[in-house]
Design a protein around this motif. Structure first.
Motif: not given
Length: 333
Positions: A131, A213, A234, A236
């Motif tokens: 990530t 996040s 982002s 999230s």
């Protein structure tokens, strides 16, 4: 083999321990005997049905994205690995299922386990490290001397993100509770903000990159601390139509995601900031590069708790509590 499955999407219901068939090995697959499986917020989101629009899984489903273990069988076209290799991986979407005794994985998603860490530590790494690699190296192309703001520094993603950003030569700001400050300083954080008593928006200015996040409110504040031309990435949400296109989603999903993200995209555009949603992907080649960073000591796994396999539901509940400092891992073997 034993595996933890969901039979329907539910926030409240736990995973069921079931006896299922050992997965079949395709020609490019390796069969891995699972020794440890890392848990992620993504597992919880899939369990509750939050991602069923963009990841339409067939149920029953074995959960789990992160794995470390030993190869027990290889497909007839596998070239990179052999039986007996200790490996780790973030398994590709639609092939997940690491909360089980065995899993078949395409060799392109697999890397040799770093030699200087335990099997449980290895299981904690793939999803979070890929990530941050895809955010900072691939997307932001983070340069030495730039400033990056990483939210929730003591979480699974945050602890690795701080280390990678420092390795790339950036100045790192992060939010956490004060009791985590010492740990985060040791990982390389330069600016520490207590989210309980301080507002990062009043402290940070002219940042190059933000890794978001948290919720929408935090995301909107993040746009305002970034310099024009900077990037807010982002993990999230909200997802965008570009993301839907990248995963080959149907047209109506593109429309829905375009509507969901329109508010934040307009605000970003007005400020001259680049907003993007990142949903990381499996990648064994990138994971091999991360292995080199682990073996050189540039990145160290941060493990909070290891649960035995039969306590997988307790482990997932602990991830969902948001209290974990670093990663939560299930020991399968």
């Amino acid at each position: 083999m034993k595996a933890f499955v969901i039979n329907k999407y539910s926030k409240k219901e736990g995973l069921q321990l079931a006896n299922v068939a050992i997965p079949e090995v395709k020609e490019h697959d390796v069969l891995v005997e699972v020794h440890a499986s890392g848990l992620n917020v993504l597992d919880s989101k899939i369990k509750s049905g939050e991602f069923k629009l963009i990841l339409p899984y067939k149920l029953p489903l074995i959960l789990g994205h992160d794995v470390a273990g030993v190869i027990t069988k290889v497909g007839n076209k596998v070239t990179k690995f052999k039986t007996g290799d200790a490996v780790y991986a973030r398994v590709a979407d639609f092939r997940i299922g690491t909360l089980a005794e065995f899993i078949a994985i395409d060799e392109k998603d697999v890397a040799l386990k770093p030699q200087n860490i335990s099997i449980e530590e290895a299981a904690s790494i793939p999803l979070v490290a890929l990530t941050v690699w895809q955010a900072f190296v691939e997307n932001a192309k983070l340069q030495k001397g730039q400033k990056v703001f990483i939210q929730a520094g003591s979480g699974g993603v945050g602890t690795i993100a701080i280390q990678l950003a420092k390795h790339l030569g950036a100045t790192v700001a992060t939010t956490a509770s004060e009791k985590s400050f010492e740990m985060l300083k040791n990982l390389g954080a330069d600016v520490l903000i207590d989210y309980k008593t301080q507002d990062f928006e009043t402290i940070l200015k002219e940042y190059d990159v933000v890794l978001n996040s948290q919720d929408t409110n935090t995301l909107e504040k993040s746009l305002r601390i970034v310099k024009p031309g900077g990037k807010v990435i982002s993990i999230s949400g909200p997802p965008t139509a570009d993301f839907a296109k990248a995963i080959g989603a149907p047209w109506f999903v593109k429309v829905i995601l375009s509507l969901i993200s329109s508010g934040i995209r307009k605000k970003a555009k007005k400020l001259g900031v680049n907003y993007s949603f990142l949903f990381m992907k499996a990648d064994g080649t990138q994971l091999s590069q991360i292995t080199s960073l682990i073996e050189s000591g540039a990145i160290k796994p941060v493990l909070d708790k290891v649960f035995p396999f039969e306590q997988t539901n307790d482990a997932l509940a602990y991830v969902e509590s948001g209290r974990a400092k670093g990663k939560v891992v299930v020991r399968v073997k």
